[in-house]
Design a protein around this motif. Structure first.
Motif, PDB file in Angstrom:
ATOM      1  N   TRP A  25     -41.989  72.937 -37.630  1.00  0.00           N
ATOM      2  CA  TRP A  25     -40.564  72.963 -37.967  1.00  0.00           C
ATOM      3  C   TRP A  25     -40.215  74.282 -38.650  1.00  0.00           C
ATOM      4  O   TRP A  25     -40.936  74.752 -39.532  1.00  0.00           O
ATOM      5  CB  TRP A  25     -40.197  71.810 -38.900  1.00  0.00           C
ATOM      6  N   VAL A  26     -39.078  74.844 -38.259  1.00  0.00           N
ATOM      7  CA  VAL A  26     -38.527  76.030 -38.919  1.00  0.00           C
ATOM      8  C   VAL A  26     -37.326  75.589 -39.747  1.00  0.00           C
ATOM      9  O   VAL A  26     -36.369  75.013 -39.226  1.00  0.00           O
ATOM     10  CB  VAL A  26     -38.098  77.099 -37.892  1.00  0.00           C
ATOM     11  N   SER A  27     -37.389  75.847 -41.045  1.00  0.00           N
ATOM     12  CA  SER A  27     -36.300  75.503 -41.960  1.00  0.00           C
ATOM     13  C   SER A  27     -35.346  76.690 -42.036  1.00  0.00           C
ATOM     14  O   SER A  27     -35.609  77.685 -42.711  1.00  0.00           O
ATOM     15  CB  SER A  27     -36.870  75.167 -43.340  1.00  0.00           C
ATOM     16  N   VAL A  28     -34.243  76.591 -41.325  1.00  0.00           N
ATOM     17  CA  VAL A  28     -33.360  77.744 -41.106  1.00  0.00           C
ATOM     18  C   VAL A  28     -32.643  78.196 -42.384  1.00  0.00           C
ATOM     19  O   VAL A  28     -32.588  79.389 -42.680  1.00  0.00           O
ATOM     20  CB  VAL A  28     -32.335  77.416 -40.000  1.00  0.00           C
ATOM     21  N   GLY A  29     -32.098  77.253 -43.141  1.00  0.00           N
ATOM     22  CA  GLY A  29     -31.276  77.632 -44.294  1.00  0.00           C
ATOM     23  C   GLY A  29     -31.996  78.521 -45.299  1.00  0.00           C
ATOM     24  O   GLY A  29     -31.518  79.617 -45.618  1.00  0.00           O
ATOM     25  N   PRO A  30     -33.134  78.091 -45.843  1.00  0.00           N
ATOM     26  CA  PRO A  30     -33.832  78.942 -46.807  1.00  0.00           C
ATOM     27  C   PRO A  30     -34.272  80.285 -46.218  1.00  0.00           C
ATOM     28  O   PRO A  30     -34.239  81.309 -46.914  1.00  0.00           O
ATOM     29  CB  PRO A  30     -35.049  78.084 -47.195  1.00  0.00           C
ATOM     30  N   LEU A  31     -34.651  80.286 -44.937  1.00  0.00           N
ATOM     31  CA  LEU A  31     -35.068  81.549 -44.319  1.00  0.00           C
ATOM     32  C   LEU A  31     -33.886  82.505 -44.197  1.00  0.00           C
ATOM     33  O   LEU A  31     -34.012  83.708 -44.459  1.00  0.00           O
ATOM     34  CB  LEU A  31     -35.691  81.269 -42.943  1.00  0.00           C
ATOM     35  N   ARG A  32     -32.731  81.982 -43.799  1.00  0.00           N
ATOM     36  CA  ARG A  32     -31.521  82.821 -43.728  1.00  0.00           C
ATOM     37  C   ARG A  32     -31.209  83.436 -45.086  1.00  0.00           C
ATOM     38  O   ARG A  32     -30.893  84.622 -45.191  1.00  0.00           O
ATOM     39  CB  ARG A  32     -30.321  82.004 -43.265  1.00  0.00           C
ATOM     40  N   GLN A  33     -31.246  82.609 -46.133  1.00  0.00           N
ATOM     41  CA  GLN A  33     -30.901  83.117 -47.458  1.00  0.00           C
ATOM     42  C   GLN A  33     -31.886  84.176 -47.920  1.00  0.00           C
ATOM     43  O   GLN A  33     -31.497  85.169 -48.550  1.00  0.00           O
ATOM     44  CB  GLN A  33     -30.843  81.963 -48.473  1.00  0.00           C
ATOM     45  N   LEU A  34     -33.162  84.006 -47.615  1.00  0.00           N
ATOM     46  CA  LEU A  34     -34.157  85.019 -47.965  1.00  0.00           C
ATOM     47  C   LEU A  34     -33.820  86.339 -47.283  1.00  0.00           C
ATOM     48  O   LEU A  34     -33.831  87.406 -47.915  1.00  0.00           O
ATOM     49  CB  LEU A  34     -35.546  84.545 -47.544  1.00  0.00           C
ATOM     50  N   ILE A  35     -33.517  86.287 -45.989  1.00  0.00           N
ATOM     51  CA  ILE A  35     -33.251  87.504 -45.239  1.00  0.00           C
ATOM     52  C   ILE A  35     -31.979  88.184 -45.739  1.00  0.00           C
ATOM     53  O   ILE A  35     -31.942  89.407 -45.924  1.00  0.00           O
ATOM     54  CB  ILE A  35     -33.138  87.179 -43.736  1.00  0.00           C
ATOM     55  N   ILE A  36     -30.931  87.407 -45.976  1.00  0.00           N
ATOM     56  CA  ILE A  36     -29.672  87.986 -46.463  1.00  0.00           C
ATOM     57  C   ILE A  36     -29.888  88.634 -47.822  1.00  0.00           C
ATOM     58  O   ILE A  36     -29.369  89.725 -48.106  1.00  0.00           O
ATOM     59  CB  ILE A  36     -28.570  86.907 -46.524  1.00  0.00           C
ATOM     60  N   GLY A  37     -30.675  87.978 -48.685  1.00  0.00           N
ATOM     61  CA  GLY A  37     -30.955  88.553 -49.999  1.00  0.00           C
ATOM     62  C   GLY A  37     -31.757  89.837 -49.904  1.00  0.00           C
ATOM     63  O   GLY A  37     -31.428  90.832 -50.558  1.00  0.00           O
ATOM     64  N   LEU A  38     -32.802  89.835 -49.076  1.00  0.00           N
ATOM     65  CA  LEU A  38     -33.619  91.037 -48.924  1.00  0.00           C
ATOM     66  C   LEU A  38     -32.849  92.154 -48.238  1.00  0.00           C
ATOM     67  O   LEU A  38     -33.109  93.336 -48.468  1.00  0.00           O
ATOM     68  CB  LEU A  38     -34.881  90.711 -48.113  1.00  0.00           C
TER      69      LEU A  38
END
Length: 627
Positions: free
Chosen positions: A485-498
């Motif tokens: 499973w890929v958890s999209v929400g936390p991954l998106r937020q990590l990328i936007i923050g970085l």
């Protein structure tokens, strides 16, 4: 810069209780609720208007900037008098839930007075997303909305810019109302004439009877969802929903009762954040609302900056992009900082996750300006929840915690794979969708909980009282070909923050693939600033092809890959897109949020390009650490 601000004191602000009761069910569901009962609340949304008109009639209630520059203001006494006369004129037109008032144009004083007048006598109104009229090319969503509601009166502040939309969607037999010019070739009533209607000459009896007939179940407005998965849904907002929600907000933020709040606010009133949370909060607490014509966009944030030089808010509410857009101006302008922080008691962000660097910089500037940190909080809810359902009403050191159920709200967390799906029940929840019983039934479980589709997790699994963290949208998650499973929400937020400040948003791809990849919507102005030698008129593709910009996104991809702990969080490829998200096909809403599934569907060819055996020229490939 650092985090030395954390040692500074926090400006005092009075919060309500922030605790919860947890029940664990045998089926694995968790039930959370506040142990504090919800107090009594108003029967009708406009009930506070008469009270404030009597108690503080000369206080400014609404203000907006005039084209010439000065602020135009309306006091509580003036607003109350105008609302009564306008309400009589609306009653005389036979408006009702079957023939509601529809408002096409954005936030202004006339919009506010019309909305209050309609609600005061039990007539529903529907504020419509302005881009459906001014940005859309096909007007399909506007036509659908008008056909669904069958309005008896349609208002646009200026008929000229709305002329094409009105011609395409509003039947010739429907009365138009304008503040200024009528659309070419179409008759329209003037707002100034509406209150002068002979039917409004002696409004007291008819208006009083209609107002007295309002109950908590009376429909106050229809708010439309973004339509990102099809046509917009008309969410029924009752008087009881919104009144209960304001009682909840007062319970968690009693500082609003200490002094009337002063807001400078831009979020559009067709969204629940601006139109319910912020607008109603000012009314219920006898505050002052300065209508901000600015927006967190290049060329429009400057209006907000100019307004903040005039207005010192006590409570500032914005979406994360709004705070990001404001930051450079606060950093450069000491006078602006002084006016912004002088009377500020609380900041709130909503609608999306806030980046840590924005949080840190706001607090650093506050400490440098007034010697204190300003408490910053958030809430979680939706159009269907009026809107606040959870609230983090305590001092936080970082973004992400969306709080706990407010008094009167029961939260159910249901296991969904390795996540906990959020469901809510209470007096602030919609009864359903207008003329769509099947959608209403699908939105609620067998216990009457509204299924929000969001996932939550505990900030501290051993202490539920520490609050909950947003864990993405359940429907956005997907499995790789391996079954992971890929958890999209936390991954998106990590990328936007970085990727700040160069990333506007990101869409995660990889369903049934071996690896995760991403499509990036760039923040073009920030990217352009990396290339001072580019011609001023360089288009988006030219900016993205520039070496400094390519290097920034390559570094971002490398950092994201290195931060991954497994296949579900290691992003291996990326394409940075020159074409912005489309409103018409549902890729984006007018408040800027991105629909993951709509983008992946509309840009299926780009997804195939991401996964091509031989990467194309614009595909970035992650470099392994040490490679």
């Amino acid at each position: 810069m650092g985090a030395s601000y954390r040692n500074a004191p926090v400006r005092p602000v009075r919060f309500g209780p922030a605790d919860t009761v947890l029940e664990r069910r045998a089926d694995g569901a968790l039930i959370l609720r506040s142990p504090h009962a919800l107090g009594p609340y108003e029967r009708a949304l406009t009930a506070p208007l008469a009270r404030w008109a009597a108690q503080r009639g000369d206080q400014v209630y609404l203000a907006e900037r005039t084209p010439a520059g000065p602020w135009r203001t309306v006091t509580y006494a003036q607003a109350h008098a105008q609302v009564l006369r306008l309400a009589a004129a609306l009653l005389a037109r036979g408006l009702s839930a079957a023939r509601p008032l529809v408002i096409l144009s954005g936030n202004d004083i006339e919009h506010a007075l019309l909305a209050l007048a309609a609600m005061h006598v039990g007539i529903p109104f529907a504020p419509i997303s302005v881009p459906y009229s001014l940005v859309s090319k096909d007007f399909d969503k506007l036509r659908y909305i008008v056909d669904l509601l069958q309005p008896g009166l349609v208002f646009a502040a200026d008929g000229v810019p709305f002329a094409r939309a009105i011609a395409a969607a509003v039947p010739p037999s429907t009365e138009l109302l304008v503040t200024r010019a009528a659309p070419p070739g179409r008759a329209a009533t003037r707002f100034s004439d509406l209150a002068a209607d002979p039917a409004a000459a002696a409004p007291d009896a008819a208006v009083a009877r209609a107002h007295a007939a309002i109950t908590g179940a009376t429909i106050a407005k229809f708010l439309f969802t973004s339509g990102s998965t099809g046509m917009p849904k008309a969410v029924i907002n009752t008087h009881g929903m919104m009144c209960a929600n304001q009682r909840m907000i007062a319970a968690v933020l009693p500082f609003l009762e200490d002094e009337p709040p002063v807001l400078l606010d831009w979020p559009p009133w067709n969204h629940t954040f601006g139109g319910n949370h912020d607008f109603n909060m000012v009314l219920f607490n006898g505050g002052t609302l300065y209508i901000d014509e600015g927006k967190p966009l290049p060329g429009q944030i400057e209006a907000t900056v100019a307004n903040l030089k005039d207005v010192s808010p006590t409570f500032y509410l914005n979406v994360p992009k709004g705070y990001e857009a404001l930051l450079p101006y606060l950093e450069r302008d000491a006078a602006l900082r002084e006016n912004f922080f002088r009377n500020l008691r609380l900041m709130l962000y909503a609608g999306a996750g806030l980046s840590q660097h924005v949080w840190d910089e706001l607090q650093r500037l506050a400490v440098a300006t007034v010697g204190e940190r300003i408490a910053m909080v958030t809430s979680l809810g939706s159009t269907e929840t009026a809107p606040a359902a959870l609230f983090a009403n305590w001092h936080l050191d970082r973004p992400g915690n969306v709080g706990l159920p407010m008094p009167g709200v029961t939260l159910k967390l249901v296991p969904a794979g390795d996540k906990l799906e959020m469901r809510v029940r209470g007096p602030s929840i919609t009864p359903g969708y207008w003329k769509h019983d099947e959608l209403t039934r699908a939105a609620f479980d067998d216990e009457g909980f509204y299924c929000m589709g969001d996932a939550l997790r505990f900030a501290d699994p051993d202490d539920p009282g520490r609050g909950l963290l947003f864990d993405g949208r359940v429907a956005e998650d997907f499995k790789l070909a391996t079954g992971t499973w890929v958890s999209v929400g936390p991954l998106r937020q990590l990328i936007i923050g970085l990727g700040a400040p160069y990333v506007q948003d990101v869409v995660i791809a990889g369903h049934d693939r071996d690896d995760v990849a991403m499509l990036v919507f760039p923040a073009l102005d920030a990217c352009r600033a990396l290339c001072p030698d580019l011609p001023a008129g360089a288009d988006a593709a030219g900016v993205l092809e520039a070496a400094p910009v390519r290097a920034v996104f390559q570094q971002l991809l490398d950092r994201v890959f290195a931060a991954g702990t497994g296949s579900a969080s290691r992003v291996v490829r990326a394409i940075v897109m020159a074409e912005p998200p489309s409103l018409d096909i549902g890729e984006a809403t007018d408040k800027g949020s991105i629909n993951q599934r709509a983008v992946l569907k509309a840009r299926a060819a780009l997804v195939e390009e991401l996964y091509a055996e031989i990467p194309g020229a614009r595909t970035l490939v992650a470099r392994r650490p040490g490679a």
